[in-house]
Design a protein around this motif. Structure first.
Motif, PDB file in Angstrom:
ATOM      1  N   PHE A 193       0.882  -1.296   0.128  1.00  0.00           N
ATOM      2  CA  PHE A 193      -0.049   0.063   0.022  1.00  0.00           C
ATOM      3  C   PHE A 193       1.011   1.216   0.018  1.00  0.00           C
ATOM      4  O   PHE A 193       1.869   1.365   0.748  1.00  0.00           O
ATOM      5  N   SER A 194       0.620   2.223  -0.989  1.00  0.00           N
ATOM      6  CA  SER A 194       1.457   3.367  -1.001  1.00  0.00           C
ATOM      7  C   SER A 194       0.478   4.506  -0.796  1.00  0.00           C
ATOM      8  O   SER A 194      -0.336   4.497  -1.879  1.00  0.00           O
ATOM      9  N   ASP A 195       0.515   5.149   0.101  1.00  0.00           N
ATOM     10  CA  ASP A 195      -0.407   6.336   0.517  1.00  0.00           C
ATOM     11  C   ASP A 195      -1.660   5.663   0.339  1.00  0.00           C
ATOM     12  O   ASP A 195      -2.748   6.545  -0.050  1.00  0.00           O
ATOM     13  N   GLY A 196      -2.152   4.528   0.739  1.00  0.00           N
ATOM     14  CA  GLY A 196      -3.360   4.145   0.951  1.00  0.00           C
ATOM     15  C   GLY A 196      -3.992   3.402  -0.479  1.00  0.00           C
ATOM     16  O   GLY A 196      -4.978   2.597  -0.183  1.00  0.00           O
ATOM     17  N   TRP A 197      -3.143   3.316  -1.415  1.00  0.00           N
ATOM     18  CA  TRP A 197      -3.505   2.830  -2.785  1.00  0.00           C
ATOM     19  C   TRP A 197      -2.874   1.586  -2.791  1.00  0.00           C
ATOM     20  O   TRP A 197      -1.572   1.341  -2.641  1.00  0.00           O
ATOM     21  N   ALA A 198      -3.431   0.393  -3.290  1.00  0.00           N
ATOM     22  CA  ALA A 198      -2.943  -1.107  -3.303  1.00  0.00           C
ATOM     23  C   ALA A 198      -2.106  -0.917  -4.782  1.00  0.00           C
ATOM     24  O   ALA A 198      -2.455  -0.612  -5.602  1.00  0.00           O
ATOM     25  N   LYS A 199      -0.798  -1.071  -4.466  1.00  0.00           N
ATOM     26  CA  LYS A 199       0.289  -1.262  -5.723  1.00  0.00           C
ATOM     27  C   LYS A 199       0.965  -2.469  -5.829  1.00  0.00           C
ATOM     28  O   LYS A 199       1.013  -3.424  -4.679  1.00  0.00           O
ATOM     29  N   VAL A 200       1.436  -2.830  -6.991  1.00  0.00           N
ATOM     30  CA  VAL A 200       2.296  -3.970  -7.017  1.00  0.00           C
ATOM     31  C   VAL A 200       3.599  -3.507  -7.895  1.00  0.00           C
ATOM     32  O   VAL A 200       3.488  -2.745  -8.850  1.00  0.00           O
ATOM     33  N   GLU A 201       4.602  -4.080  -7.608  1.00  0.00           N
ATOM     34  CA  GLU A 201       5.944  -3.759  -8.262  1.00  0.00           C
ATOM     35  C   GLU A 201       6.103  -4.900  -9.275  1.00  0.00           C
ATOM     36  O   GLU A 201       6.453  -5.977  -8.720  1.00  0.00           O
ATOM     37  N   ILE A 202       6.040  -4.671 -10.359  1.00  0.00           N
ATOM     38  CA  ILE A 202       6.422  -5.473 -11.444  1.00  0.00           C
ATOM     39  C   ILE A 202       7.929  -5.475 -12.053  1.00  0.00           C
ATOM     40  O   ILE A 202       8.173  -4.132 -12.415  1.00  0.00           O
ATOM     41  N   ALA A 203       8.302  -6.507 -12.284  1.00  0.00           N
ATOM     42  CA  ALA A 203       9.677  -6.321 -12.632  1.00  0.00           C
ATOM     43  C   ALA A 203       9.845  -7.144 -14.110  1.00  0.00           C
ATOM     44  O   ALA A 203       9.365  -8.099 -14.382  1.00  0.00           O
TER      45      ALA A 203
END
Length: 159
Positions: free
Chosen positions: A113-123
């Motif tokens: 969660f980045s500032d309340g938003w769900a994120k995914v780090e894609i490589a």
């Protein structure tokens, strides 16, 4: 209620760095349902066997497991459903081009969660051969041994 600040990691894919050599990383949002977000906020998710794939000019995350929300009702989500990734058109086109040209794959490294938003780090990653994995393990062990000896010398406990 104020929005949370900072970065809170929910799940990470440790095996990805062992199996793949990471070339580039991107941060993407995910299109989620309400119960998926609640389950993620409870810290429950698994990225084992997850990968991103292109379909109709858009990117989708396959194989990510978000267990059903325990207090959910008939509105609960399916745990391994395919989720759409939210990126800029330029980033999507760049990722699609690189995966098509040179045998690269897209693997998720972290969900957070980045500032309340769900994120995914894609490589953007290239698969390692077994001898590459052995080389990396040997190098890591050697670096660890060197750091240990240097630490002992710094404390005046030489070998």
């Amino acid at each position: 209620m104020p929005r949370e600040k900072g970065r809170k990691v929910v799940a990470s894919n440790k095996k990805a760095r062992h199996d793949y050599s990471i070339l580039d990383t991107y941060e993407a949002g995910m299109a989620l349902t309400g119960t998926e977000v609640k389950s993620l906020r409870a810290g429950r998710a698994s990225l084992v066997d997850a990968f991103a794939q292109e379909r109709n000019g858009e990117l989708y995350l396959h194989g990510m497991h978000i267990p059903e929300y325990t207090q959910g009702t008939w509105t609960n989500h399916e745990p391994r459903r395919t989720r759409k990734l939210l990126l800029n058109r330029l980033e999507i086109d760049r990722l699609i081009g690189k995966t098509r040209e040179g045998g690269l794959t897209m693997v998720p490294l972290q969900v957070y969660f980045s500032d309340g938003w769900a994120k995914v780090e894609i490589a953007l990653a290239k698969g390692k051969k077994s001898y590459d994995k052995r080389q990396d393990l040997a190098k890591r062990d050697a670096d660890r041994e060197i750091a240990r000896v240097v630490g002992r010398r710094g404390k005046g406990m030489g070998d």
